[in-house]
Write an enzyme that holds these catalytic residues in place. Structure first.
Site, PDB file in Angstrom:
ATOM      1  N   LEU A 114       0.858  -1.186   0.000  1.00 49.08           N
ATOM      2  CA  LEU A 114       0.000   0.000   0.000  1.00 49.08           C
ATOM      3  C   LEU A 114       0.897   1.241   0.000  1.00 49.08           C
ATOM      4  CD1 LEU A 114      -2.980   0.206  -0.252  1.00 49.08           C
ATOM      5  CD2 LEU A 114      -3.191   0.287   2.224  1.00 49.08           C
ATOM      6  N   HIS A 115       1.397   1.570  -1.191  1.00 48.35           N
ATOM      7  CA  HIS A 115       2.438   2.585  -1.330  1.00 48.35           C
ATOM      8  C   HIS A 115       2.027   3.955  -0.772  1.00 48.35           C
ATOM      9  CE1 HIS A 115       4.431  -0.207  -4.134  1.00 48.35           C
ATOM     10  NE2 HIS A 115       3.281  -0.305  -4.768  1.00 48.35           N
ATOM     11  N   ASP A 116       1.024   4.552  -1.401  1.00 46.96           N
ATOM     12  CA  ASP A 116       0.738   5.971  -1.169  1.00 46.96           C
ATOM     13  C   ASP A 116       0.282   6.309   0.247  1.00 46.96           C
ATOM     14  OD1 ASP A 116       1.487   6.326  -3.788  1.00 46.96           O
ATOM     15  OD2 ASP A 116      -0.555   6.390  -4.561  1.00 46.96           O
TER      16      ASP A 116
END
Length: 311
Positions: free
Chosen positions: A239-241
């Site tokens: 879940l990068h952002d």
């Protein structure tokens, strides 16, 4: 007092969840949201910002669309990751309001100019809009507290062997941001690949049982499919952002180092690579706070806790 932020994003499943997290957090005051081309075309990412804010009943937040292509290159999109709409999976509402009649840079500049205190810019897509702002409004640099970006990697890339997608799309823009003299916080793949959401986490979010937590679970259902490819070696989906927002809310969840970062704009094999001077080999002074690790369970717990806000 809530921390004022400007959010520049290219939704994208993980951008959408970053919006959800930011707007569920009273510690943050989201002054405006601008869209960038990246995960999908500029028309689609702008529409997705409007759809998410309609879902969250936050049509009061000013929105503007940004640059339609990178500074010096043709646009690359990640439709193989995010689908035809950019937010494939759940049934999202149609936009219930219109964007501002101005560009992203104009909205950013207006917001900075009118603010009594410096604003943190959070940028979770390519850095095109932020670079255009910095180049066109040097008088506003002092109104920017810091720039928190999702992009880059000390180690391996995810779009090429050397480059992370957001930086690869517009490396010239990213280089402008890193060398601007404004404090930069980098959430790169080194940390975001550790911020994986597992299937059981998705079910935990779904069980919260409100309309927004259900949409988040459905976004993750779709996002997980791409990341099941064995080449990644993932248990779940990174879940990068939301790591950018989570760092603002709970920096103690993250391990960081202060280092100099440059962006390769020329390399035959390394175009878009973020070169992190981990061992202080260049003699350059650090220009970035680089995230290198995260308490995954704490990150998941934070997201689950904030999803209850939408009950």
């Amino acid at each position: 007092m809530a921390l004022p932020i400007l959010l520049d994003c290219d939704p994208g499943h993980d951008d959408a969840i970053a919006i959800v997290l930011a707007l569920a957090s009273p510690e943050l005051d989201v002054k405006a949201i601008t869209s960038s081309a990246g995960n999908q075309t500029p028309e689609k990412t702008l529409r997705n910002v409007l759809r998410m804010l309609t879902l969250l009943n936050r049509t009061d937040i000013p929105v503007a669309g940004g640059a339609v292509k990178p500074l010096m290159r043709e646009l690359i999109i990640a439709d193989n990751v995010h689908g035809e709409s950019g937010l494939d999976g759940p049934a999202l509402p149609e936009p219930a309001f219109a964007p501002q009649n101005c560009t992203a840079v104009e909205l950013m500049a207006k917001t900075l100019r009118e603010s009594a205190e410096p604003i943190t810019i959070v940028s979770t897509g390519p850095q095109t809009n932020v670079a255009l702002l910095l180049n066109s409004h040097p008088e506003l640099h002092s109104k920017i507290a810091r720039i928190v970006i999702m992009g880059g990697a000390m180690g391996l890339g995810n779009w090429t062997p050397a480059a992370e997608f957001n930086i690869y799309v517009d490396p010239e823009a990213a280089e402008i941001v890193f060398q601007s003299g404004i404090p930069v916080v980098m959430a790169g793949l080194d940390v975001t690949h550790r911020a994986q959401i597992h299937v059981e986490d998705t079910e935990r979010f779904r069980a919260i049982g409100n309309p927004v937590s259900t949409i988040v679970a459905e976004l993750l259902d779709f996002f997980l499919e791409y990341h099941k490819d064995e080449k990644w070696g993932f248990v779940g989906a990174p879940l990068h952002d939301p790591c950018t927002i989570a760092w603002l809310l709970k920096p103690e969840l993250f391990t960081t180092v202060e280092r100099w970062v440059g962006v390769e704009t020329q390399g035959k094999y390394t175009q878009g690579m973020t070169v992190v001077d981990y061992y202080y080999l260049t003699g350059n002074k650090p220009n970035a706070t680089v995230m290198v690790d995260v308490d995954r369970q704490g990150f998941v717990d934070l997201l689950a806790d904030r999803l209850k806000f939408y009950a």
